[in-house]
Structures are given as structure tokens and as C-alpha cells.
Design a protein around this motif. Structure first.
Motif, PDB file in Angstrom:
ATOM      1  N   ARG A   1     107.048 -70.488 -35.351  1.00  0.00           N
ATOM      2  CA  ARG A   1     106.213 -71.681 -35.186  1.00  0.00           C
ATOM      3  C   ARG A   1     105.740 -71.848 -33.751  1.00  0.00           C
ATOM      4  O   ARG A   1     104.661 -72.362 -33.498  1.00  0.00           O
ATOM      5  CB  ARG A   1     106.988 -72.933 -35.604  1.00  0.00           C
ATOM      6  CG  ARG A   1     107.358 -73.010 -37.073  1.00  0.00           C
ATOM      7  CD  ARG A   1     108.195 -74.249 -37.344  1.00  0.00           C
ATOM      8  NE  ARG A   1     107.445 -75.475 -37.095  1.00  0.00           N
ATOM      9  CZ  ARG A   1     108.008 -76.649 -36.843  1.00  0.00           C
ATOM     10  NH1 ARG A   1     109.318 -76.742 -36.749  1.00  0.00           N
ATOM     11  NH2 ARG A   1     107.265 -77.719 -36.658  1.00  0.00           N
TER      12      ARG A   1
ATOM     13  N   TYR B   1     101.327 -77.803 -42.402  1.00  0.00           N
ATOM     14  CA  TYR B   1     100.236 -77.154 -43.129  1.00  0.00           C
ATOM     15  C   TYR B   1      99.522 -78.134 -44.060  1.00  0.00           C
ATOM     16  O   TYR B   1      98.797 -77.718 -44.961  1.00  0.00           O
ATOM     17  CB  TYR B   1     100.799 -75.958 -43.925  1.00  0.00           C
ATOM     18  CG  TYR B   1     101.796 -75.185 -43.104  1.00  0.00           C
ATOM     19  CD1 TYR B   1     101.388 -74.420 -42.024  1.00  0.00           C
ATOM     20  CD2 TYR B   1     103.171 -75.277 -43.358  1.00  0.00           C
ATOM     21  CE1 TYR B   1     102.303 -73.752 -41.234  1.00  0.00           C
ATOM     22  CE2 TYR B   1     104.084 -74.610 -42.571  1.00  0.00           C
ATOM     23  CZ  TYR B   1     103.649 -73.849 -41.508  1.00  0.00           C
ATOM     24  OH  TYR B   1     104.572 -73.204 -40.712  1.00  0.00           O
TER      25      TYR B   1
ATOM     26  N   LEU C   1     102.678 -73.611 -49.821  1.00  0.00           N
ATOM     27  CA  LEU C   1     102.784 -74.510 -48.668  1.00  0.00           C
ATOM     28  C   LEU C   1     103.820 -75.601 -48.915  1.00  0.00           C
ATOM     29  O   LEU C   1     104.557 -75.987 -48.003  1.00  0.00           O
ATOM     30  CB  LEU C   1     101.424 -75.127 -48.361  1.00  0.00           C
ATOM     31  CG  LEU C   1     100.318 -74.141 -47.969  1.00  0.00           C
ATOM     32  CD1 LEU C   1      98.997 -74.879 -47.778  1.00  0.00           C
ATOM     33  CD2 LEU C   1     100.692 -73.367 -46.722  1.00  0.00           C
TER      34      LEU C   1
ATOM     35  N   TYR D   1     100.319 -70.701 -41.865  1.00  0.00           N
ATOM     36  CA  TYR D   1     101.615 -70.466 -42.496  1.00  0.00           C
ATOM     37  C   TYR D   1     102.034 -69.004 -42.351  1.00  0.00           C
ATOM     38  O   TYR D   1     103.183 -68.705 -41.994  1.00  0.00           O
ATOM     39  CB  TYR D   1     101.550 -70.859 -43.968  1.00  0.00           C
ATOM     40  CG  TYR D   1     102.822 -70.616 -44.733  1.00  0.00           C
ATOM     41  CD1 TYR D   1     103.917 -71.453 -44.580  1.00  0.00           C
ATOM     42  CD2 TYR D   1     102.936 -69.539 -45.606  1.00  0.00           C
ATOM     43  CE1 TYR D   1     105.099 -71.228 -45.274  1.00  0.00           C
ATOM     44  CE2 TYR D   1     104.107 -69.308 -46.309  1.00  0.00           C
ATOM     45  CZ  TYR D   1     105.183 -70.152 -46.144  1.00  0.00           C
ATOM     46  OH  TYR D   1     106.344 -69.917 -46.828  1.00  0.00           O
TER      47      TYR D   1
ATOM     48  N   ALA E   1     107.340 -74.503 -48.097  1.00  0.00           N
ATOM     49  CA  ALA E   1     107.550 -73.948 -46.754  1.00  0.00           C
ATOM     50  C   ALA E   1     108.959 -74.225 -46.235  1.00  0.00           C
ATOM     51  O   ALA E   1     109.514 -73.442 -45.450  1.00  0.00           O
ATOM     52  CB  ALA E   1     106.516 -74.511 -45.786  1.00  0.00           C
TER      53      ALA E   1
END
Length: 324
Positions: free
Chosen positions: A99, A54, A41, A91, A44
Motif C-alpha cells: 500500500r 478502492y 474489491l 488494488y 480486499a
């Protein structure tokens, strides 16, 4: 705020977790998978995504705290596991499908037939794989173009905000700059090309637009799908004006658009990148995507003869078509 209430709030902020807790904690202590999850994460941004989406920082802090401090009680442990699960699910969904839904930004876009990723199943499969990081990265588009964008994103971000873009390039001496002409922007042009890797680091600014500087411009033009003639006109000057920071943002958006595009629909694919004026043909063999053909194409004008966007199975090919 207590640890329990903190994680309850975080859980609500992310989303509901999948049924069946993932093995993030053992006896109130983070398992290796938990640290791998927060590392994924936190990274990312390498995929053009936003770690804050996240809760990467808060999750990393919570996992580190649970590793150093007292073992978490059942309720706190469950809340942390739920938050990690929900963050990884989101994610994975963003990495595979994007997204946002492109229809939300008022684009004339038809949702592809391919369904969005089942994040619950994908996470369970990733956790069962030998490497969680490799399994999660496999959710990203597997076409070579996406991997190239990921590499270029890292390269442009590493450039930061060079001084060569602190001020704009001066106006050209005429409509275009050609070999042998003088220009007040030659030194600044050289600096930009050195930063971008189109000229060697030891390049010296010339008094006139010479062959060495032209070769750097040609390399820049070729990388940006411009006519690589070494002549600086409006299109090349506009491309040179884009700073590394702005270019990195463009690459992020290109990666997002690629996630919207259902490329891996069959063993063979023909893809036209309209802004680039390039057609590419891909083939999938043993799960690996390879580029078989690339060629330049002609596309329509945006305002009156715009090239349509579509995704279809190819049924026939017409050779030497009429242009009327």
C-alpha cells in the motif's frame, strides 16, 4: 448530486484510468466482469488491505444500481468503467508491491531492484484470464508464508473480541510459572488457550499448573517461536497478552512487509525471517513455490549488533566460519 457528477468525483478520487476501457459494461449494463470486480474489491480485507481504499462499497452500489435500473447513458457508463478500472489497477498494485512506499515511514530501506507492478498490463492480463478473481490473486506474493498469513488472518478475525482478553492476566507468582504452582490466572489462561485452539473446548481449569495446561502452553509457545518448555515467563506472558484483534493487525502488517520483499527473484531463494529466528529455503518449479529447508538461526541484538537487512544474489557459502 446527479449520477454523472457522482461518478466524475469518484473517478477523480481514485486515479486516472488506463487507456482503453475494460469490458465492465455492455450497452449500459454491468457485464459479469463488473460484478466480479466489485466482489474482489469488497474482499480486499482478506489480503490485509482496506476495501475503502478502492471505494468498494460505492462501486458495488453503483454496479447494483446499473443492473436494476435503467441502462446507463454513454457518459455515465464511461465514468463507471473508468472508476472500476482505476480501482482494480490500484488494488493490483497494492497487492503486489504494498500500500505504501516503506521509505515514507522513515525506514532505513533500499528500494529493491525489482520494479513495481505495471498495473495497466496486469489488469489487461487478468481480464483475459478464465477467472478474474484467480488472476488477480496471483498478483499477491506466491511464497507459502504469505498464504499461511492469509489463512491465519481469517482465523484470528473470526475470533472477534473474546471475553478472555477483557481484563489482563494477573502478575505471575514469581519471575516465572512452573509445573505444580498455584496462580490466580490459571482459569483465564485456560480460556485464552481454548479460544486460540491450543487446548480442547472441554478443558477444565485446574487448581494448580498441571500437565494438561502445560501442554497447551507448549503448543502456544511453539506457534509463536518461543521456547516450548511449558514455563510461563515474561516473553510467554507478553505473547499471551496480545488479543486476537491485535494479532490480526500484526498479521496485516506482516503481509504488507512481505509485499515489500522481492522474494521471487530466482529459481532458488534463501530467506531469513529475523524476528522469527528462522531460515527457509524455497525452490520454484513450474511456477509453484515449495519449501525445501527450514532451520533456526541466530540473529543480532536490535540495539548494538543488529542483523543487517539486504537482498543479494548468493555467490558463495562459508561452512564453519569463525565467530570473531
Amino acid at each position: 448530486m446527479s449520477l454523472r457528477s457522482t461518478w466524475l468525483a469518484l473517478w477523480l478520487a481514485v486515479c486516472a484510468p488506463m487507456a482503453g476501457a475494460a469490458p465492465w459494461l455492455v450497452d449500459g449494463r454491468p457485464a459479469p466482469a463488473a460484478q466480479q470486480a466489485v466482489d474482489i474489491l469488497a474482499a480486499a480485507a482478506t489480503e490485509g488491505l482496506q476495501p475503502d481504499d478502492y471505494h468498494a462499497t460505492r462501486l458495488a452500489q453503483a454496479v447494483a444500481s446499473a443492473a436494476r435500473g435503467p441502462a446507463l447513458g454513454p457518459d455515465a457508463a464511461q465514468q463507471l468503467e473508468d472508476a472500476l478500472t482505476a480501482a482494480l489497477q490500484r488494488y493490483l498494485g497494492d497487492l503486489r508491491s504494498g500500500r505504501i512506499d516503506p521509505r515514507q515511514i522513515q525506514q532505513n530501506y533500499t528500494q529493491p531492484a525489482a520494479p513495481r507492478i505495471d498495473a495497466t498490463t496486469a489488469l489487461q492480463q487478468a481480464l483475459a484470464a478464465p477467472s478474474l478473481a484467480d488472476a488477480v490473486r496471483a498478483a499477491a506474493p506466491q511464497v507459502p508464508l504469505y498464504a499461511s498469513l492469509r489463512t491465519e488472518l481469517a482465523r484470528y478475525r473470526a475470533l472477534g473480541a473474546p471475553a478472555a482478553w477483557a481484563t489482563p492476566l494477573p502478575a505471575l507468582p514469581g519471575r516465572k510459572l512452573e509445573a505444580g504452582q498455584a496462580w490466580a490466572g490459571l482459569a483465564q489462561l485456560m480460556q485464552r488457550l481454548v479460544v486460540l485452539g491450543d487446548l480442547p473446548a472441554d478443558a477444565q481449569p485446574p487448581a494448580l499448573y498441571d500437565e494438561a495446561l502445560q501442554n497447551g502452553v507448549k503448543a502456544f509457545q511453539q506457534r509463536h517461536a518461543l521456547a516450548s518448555d511449558g514455563v510461563i515467563g515474561k516473553a510467554t506472558l507478553d505473547a499471551l497478552a496480545i488479543s486476537p484483534t491485535a494479532r490480526a493487525r500484526q498479521i496485516e502488517l506482516a503481509m504488507e512487509r512481505l509485499r515489500w520483499t522481492p522474494l521471487l527473484r530466482g529459481p532458488r531463494m534463501i530467506v531469513v525471517n529475523i524476528p522469527e529466528f528462522v531460515l527457509r529455503a524455497y525452490e520454484v518449479q513450474d511456477g509453484r513455490v515449495s519449501l525445501q529447508l527450514a532451520m533456526k538461526v541466530i540473529v543480532g541484538k536490535a540495539l548494538d549488533t543488529r542483523t543487517p537487512l539486504f537482498d543479494e544474489d548468493m555467490r558463495f557459502i562459508e561452512f564453519s566460519p569463525y565467530w570473531n
